[in-house]
Design an enzyme around this catalytic site. Structure first.
Site, mmCIF file in Angstrom:
data_model
loop_
_atom_site.group_PDB
_atom_site.id
_atom_site.type_symbol
_atom_site.label_atom_id
_atom_site.label_comp_id
_atom_site.label_asym_id
_atom_site.label_seq_id
_atom_site.Cartn_x
_atom_site.Cartn_y
_atom_site.Cartn_z
ATOM 1 N N LYS A 30 2.813 -14.926 9.531
ATOM 2 C CA LYS A 30 2.900 -16.209 10.238
ATOM 3 C C LYS A 30 4.340 -16.535 10.599
ATOM 4 O O LYS A 30 4.647 -16.856 11.751
ATOM 5 C CB LYS A 30 2.305 -17.301 9.352
ATOM 6 N N ARG A 100 3.014 -24.174 4.732
ATOM 7 C CA ARG A 100 1.942 -23.168 4.757
ATOM 8 C C ARG A 100 2.386 -21.853 4.149
ATOM 9 O O ARG A 100 3.558 -21.509 4.187
ATOM 10 C CB ARG A 100 1.521 -22.873 6.205
ATOM 11 N N GLY A 109 -7.120 -18.124 4.533
ATOM 12 C CA GLY A 109 -7.703 -19.160 3.681
ATOM 13 C C GLY A 109 -7.560 -18.936 2.190
ATOM 14 O O GLY A 109 -8.080 -19.715 1.399
ATOM 15 N N MET A 111 -4.719 -18.807 0.325
ATOM 16 C CA MET A 111 -3.648 -19.540 -0.365
ATOM 17 C C MET A 111 -3.626 -20.977 0.136
ATOM 18 O O MET A 111 -4.414 -21.365 0.985
ATOM 19 C CB MET A 111 -2.319 -18.836 -0.122
ATOM 20 N N ARG A 356 -1.622 -14.185 15.541
ATOM 21 C CA ARG A 356 -1.692 -12.989 14.698
ATOM 22 C C ARG A 356 -2.626 -11.994 15.375
ATOM 23 O O ARG A 356 -3.386 -12.371 16.267
ATOM 24 C CB ARG A 356 -2.189 -13.329 13.300
ATOM 25 N N HIS A 472 -15.070 -19.532 8.461
ATOM 26 C CA HIS A 472 -14.701 -18.535 7.452
ATOM 27 C C HIS A 472 -15.688 -17.375 7.421
ATOM 28 O O HIS A 472 -15.312 -16.203 7.469
ATOM 29 C CB HIS A 472 -14.629 -19.229 6.089
ATOM 30 N N SER A 781 -14.478 27.093 0.703
ATOM 31 C CA SER A 781 -14.861 25.711 1.006
ATOM 32 C C SER A 781 -14.781 24.915 -0.286
ATOM 33 O O SER A 781 -15.387 25.288 -1.297
ATOM 34 C CB SER A 781 -16.278 25.667 1.572
ATOM 35 N N GLY A 783 -15.677 22.371 -2.837
ATOM 36 C CA GLY A 783 -16.800 21.507 -3.228
ATOM 37 C C GLY A 783 -16.225 20.426 -4.129
ATOM 38 O O GLY A 783 -16.160 20.565 -5.350
ATOM 39 N N CYS A 847 -16.402 20.542 1.746
ATOM 40 C CA CYS A 847 -17.774 20.136 2.044
ATOM 41 C C CYS A 847 -18.340 19.160 1.012
ATOM 42 O O CYS A 847 -19.501 18.805 1.063
ATOM 43 C CB CYS A 847 -18.686 21.353 2.202
ATOM 44 N N TYR A 867 -10.962 22.873 8.392
ATOM 45 C CA TYR A 867 -12.003 21.950 8.861
ATOM 46 C C TYR A 867 -12.466 21.067 7.718
ATOM 47 O O TYR A 867 -12.215 21.352 6.542
ATOM 48 C CB TYR A 867 -13.201 22.714 9.448
#
Ligand code: PEP
Ligand code: MG
Length: 895
Positions: A30, A100, A109, A111, A356, A472, A781, A783, A847, A867
């Site tokens: 902010k 703020r 919302g 704080m 924002r 909200h 591969s 696991g 995998c 991959y």
């Protein structure tokens, strides 16, 4: 010594600012954006931001503000006075401020905030004279007392509401605007007495004390329970701290040419390039967010579409609207992203109070990213980086089948897209509890507050009976990717009795309800769902992502149906076909069980012979669907407890098929039962003991490759994978057996098949001896399911019971079965290094479940995997995550 104290206070206003958007870490989102807006000449009420370092100092100091801060704040207050003419504490021209919070990451919302600070019994009179409006001055004073007493002094907000409601009832007033100056003066007196009664102290009249108290309270709210919970949920570090911004108040409640509102520069639900938001005439900022009054739309078009006859801002205040529109365009161009803006119009003059980056639905995120790249605001690469891969999941979830029969109970605002069915619950903690018990729940609330966030996270969907599109519930649900229907005014929730009543139907806790966050419908019972039609933006973004990524993305697919889905989602092959899963269906499992339970080699061979044609046919289909893309077929890895029959019916079926008595079969089941099946005779161990399984499966694969359609034949690339390998010798025995069968089949059929044999790497030992294994394995591969299980010594099947508690107690940050644990990652890295030291071009994939997790995919990129492979629905997520990983790690080269 003042000169040694770092700069803690940053002023802004009047076209200047000490800080800028680049100072987000110290000024919070902010504060940094207010500074930036001021710099680019937008109308920002002047003020100053106290940096986040002071938050740390406040806590180190035992929750006390450091003395060195005071002179800096005093100086900044003087500077504010020079902008506006009003002075803090000046009785004739009092300066009112808001105080703020604002952290580095948005925590909407969570704080505290104090508005209208700077009023006491004298300055309120000055304000009344200066504005010539006693009613306004005392209304503002009572708002201030209520908020300050609640936030800073800890007096329950509800007690003030009670006084106000009782007073209105006594006078016969229905709405606040009916209250006159004398009424507010009386209410101020009652509020002050309440504070005295509750605290035994007068309401503070020193403005310095007020300001100091408010600043300390806002820093203090960094550690309130809901802020802490929100940080946990969003991985925001506790030590970031919040900044505090003190800013000149502007008033949206100064009559009918004043207003306050929220605007998004594009529609955050759909991504349409149109202003989207709401405003309230004659109101203060918090009123919009609280959702207590029904806001009005901003544009003429939205007002016409809503059809509620409410005037839009465009119509009610055309000049202010035109300026707002210009400012929105300027902000979007400047920040190069969707902006979520708060504004106030005081007596016709527009002020920008906050901007924002706007939270948005996934659908909107895609459209906005693709559109902005098209408009030249961002590059294609930036567009790809803008989409959170985890959020993409949302788009791939089912929506309501439009042809399904449904009883619509009510309609609310379509606040966050997607549909969900589940048991209705009315309490956030209950939602969390039921989710932990395995239930799918829909959280129904009158309105949500930050305390409900964890319950919202646990719920499959959220519905509220109050509040607008920027309330909200709407904002938070959209950010979380939960379907949400807000403001279902036609439904009545009784929180005591835990019921929701609409259209004459009463739903009780536990009843099934369906919500559709895209249409706003609330439906009784469960409704059938349909796969979504992905927008062209999705395809465009995926194409850009594919152009950027280095790793391939494959799918774990066990059946032809899975394989088709995988192709539809863009998988570039199958990374894991769990062949034992091909026999899960009721009509096939008996043959599989016969094979496992066979007492002799002959009996097992006979059972395998029954499985062979089915296997071969499945493989042919997979090869045809994959059209020459690699298909990794893993030999049987049935943890015995998953496959042995336990129920009497199942035992009877298998006994009959095998032609043995039930008693005998039960004995055989008892013989095969293991204490630790996950660590028992699985994977390679089973294949070493029963090589006839290898013979059958190798035959099925090679024959299928030969029989696959002629034009595909030469392109079929089976990769045969051996599970749970711990030693090179195990792999060699099985590999030799595969080769023998392959030679036999090739001889019979007078042709050859190009296949490879590789190894799962899913045991710590395999990672450590990866160099040896790579002498035989043509690919690896990982696991990671088993690798996680065996690295932690943590049963995959039992960990669920206590991992929740481990997370609560901070022992683990993530479930290691979802996001890769660093130590497991280190073992993988060792496996990669040692494997490639022996075979530099070794193809290596992953995998386990982690193959679809964006964070893990980032890690896989870093260690140079070839991959990733994941379930078909996660393929798009993985494609995007792999692209983002490649952009972030340009140094990793191809394998
Ligand atoms: C693994 O262990 O990660 C794996 C993919 O195999 P499975 O889940 O079948 O044990
Ligand atoms: Mg495994």
């Amino acid at each position: 010594m003042a000169e040694q104290t770092p700069k803690w206070v940053y002023s802004f206003g009047g076209g200047h600012a000490d800080g800028s958007a680049a100072d987000k870490d110290r000024l919070g989102g902010k504060g940094a954006h207010l500074a930036e807006m001021s710099r680019i000449g937008l109308p920002v009420p002047p003020g100053f931001t106290i940096a986040t370092d002071v938050c740390a100092a406040y806590y180190e100091n035992g929750r006390k503000l450091p003395d060195a801060l005071r002179p800096m704040v005093d100086e900044a207050l003087v500077q504010m006075a020079s902008f506006s003419g009003a002075q803090f504490g000046d009785v004739e021209h009092p300066l009112l401020v808001s105080v703020r919070s604002g952290a580095r990451a948005s925590m909407p919302g969570m704080m505290d905030t104090v508005l209208n600070l700077g009023l006491n019994d004298q300055t309120v009179e000055g304000l009344a004279r200066r504005t010539d409006d006693r009613r306004f001055a005392y209304d503002t004073y009572r708002r201030f007392i209520q908020m300050y007493a609640d936030v800073v002094l800890g007096v329950d907000h509800g007690l003030f509401e009670d006084i106000l409601e009782n007073y209105k009832a006594l006078k016969g007033y229905e709405l606040d605007p009916e209250l006159q100056a004398d009424d507010w003066i009386e209410i101020v007196a009652r509020f002050k007495s309440l504070v005295e009664k509750e605290l035994g102290l007068r309401f503070p009249q020193s403005l310095g004390d007020q300001l100091w108290g408010a600043i300390a309270a806002v820093f203090g709210s960094w550690q309130n329970a809901r802020a802490i919970a929100y940080r946990r949920l969003h991985d925001i570090p506790d030590d970031w701290g919040t900044a505090v911004t003190v800013q000149t108040m502007v008033f949206g409640n100064k009559g009918d040419n004043s207003a306050t509102g929220v605007v998004f520069t594009r529609n955050p639900s759909t991504g349409e390039n149109e202003l989207f938001g709401e405003f309230l005439l004659n109101a203060q900022g918090e009123d919009v967010v609280a959702g207590l009054r029904t806001p009005q739309p901003l544009t003429k078009q939205a007002s016409a579409a809503n059809g509620n006859g409410k005037l839009s801002l465009e119509e009610a205040m055309p000049e202010a609207f035109a300026t707002l529109k210009q400012n929105c365009a300027a902000l979007e161009r400047h920040f190069r992203d969707l902006q979520d803006i708060e504004f106030t119009i005081e007596a016709g003059e527009l002020f920008m109070l906050q901007t924002r980056t706007g939270k948005r639905s996934t659908q909107a995120a895609l459209k906005i990213a693709v559109d902005m790249a098209g408009e030249g605001i961002i590059t294609q690469e930036e567009a790809v980086m803008r989409i959170d891969p985890a959020q993409l999941d949302q788009l791939l979830h089912p929506t309501l089948d439009p042809n399904a029969d449904m009883t619509v109970l009510a309609k609310g605002l379509p606040a966050s897209p997607g549909a969900a069915s589940g048991e209705i619950v009315f309490d956030a903690d209950e939602a969390v509890h039921m989710k932990s018990q395995g239930h799918t729940v829909i959280l129904a609330r009158i309105e949500t507050s930050p305390e409900d966030v964890q319950g919202m996270h646990a719920a499959a969907g959220i519905l509220t009976t109050r509040g607008g599109m920027t309330s909200h519930a709407a904002v938070v649900a959209r950010g979380m990717g939960r379907p949400c229907v807000a403001g279902v005014a036609a439904a009545h929730i009784d929180l005591e009795r835990e019921t929701l009543e609409a259209a004459g139907v009463v739903l009780r806790k536990g009843d099934i309800v369906t919500i559709d966050g895209s249409s706003g419908k609330i439906i009784k019972g469960r409704v059938s769902m349909r796969q979504p039609d992905l927008s062209p933006d999705f395809a465009t973004l995926m194409e850009w992502a594919d152009g950027l990524r280095r790793m391939d993305v494959r799918a774990n697919a066990d059946t032809p149906a899975d394989a088709r889905h995988a192709r539809d989602f863009g998988a570039e092959g199958i990374g894991l076909c769990r062949t034992e899963h091909m026999f899960f269906q009721a009509n096939r499992i008996v043959a599989m069980r016969e094979m496992i339970l066979a007492e002799t080699k002959e009996a097992r061979r006979a059972a395998l012979a029954e499985l062979l044609p089915e296997q071969r046919q499945d493989f042919i289909e997979l090869f045809e669907i994959m059209k020459g893309l690699p298909v990794t077929i893993r030999l049987f890895d049935p943890p015995l407890h998953e496959f042995l029959p336990h129920e009497d019916d199942a035992i009877a079926d298998v006994a009959e098929a095998m032609g043995v008595s039930i008693e005998r079969l039960k004995r055989r089941v008892a013989v095969l039962s293991e204490f630790n099946p996950m660590l028992g005779q699985r994977g390679a161990r089973l294949l070493v003991s029963y090589p006839e399984i290898v013979d059958m499966q190798a035959r099925a694969i090679i024959e299928a490759a030969i029989e696959t359609g002629k034009e595909l034949h030469d392109r079929v690339r089976p990769e045969i994978m051996v599970p749970l390998v711990a030693t090179k010798r195990e792999l060699d025995i099985i590999k030799d057996r595969i080769a023998e069968t392959a030679r036999a089949v090739e001889k019979e059929r007078e042709t050859t098949v190009a296949f490879q044999v590789g190894s799962m790497v899913e045991l710590p030992r395999a990672c450590l001896v990866a160099g040896e294994i790579a002498e035989s394995a043509e690919f690896f591969s990982f696991g990671t399911n088993d690798l996680t299980q065996t690295t932690f010594g943590l049963s995959r099947d039992d960990a669920g019971r206590f991992l929740g508690e481990y997370a609560d107690k901070g022992i683990i940050n993530h479930d290691p079965f979802m996001t890769l644990d660093a130590a497991v990652g280190e073992l993988m890295q060792i496996g990669v290094e040692r494997g490639r030291a022996v075979r530099p071009d070794l193809k290596i994939g992953i995998c386990g479940e982690h193959g679809g997790d964006p964070e893990t995919i980032g890690f896989c990129e870093k260690i140079g995997l070839s991959y990733v492979s994941c379930s078909p629905y996660r393929v798009p997520v993985a494609r995007l995550a792999a692209a983002q990983a490649a952009v972030k790690n340009p140094a990793v080269t191809d394998r």
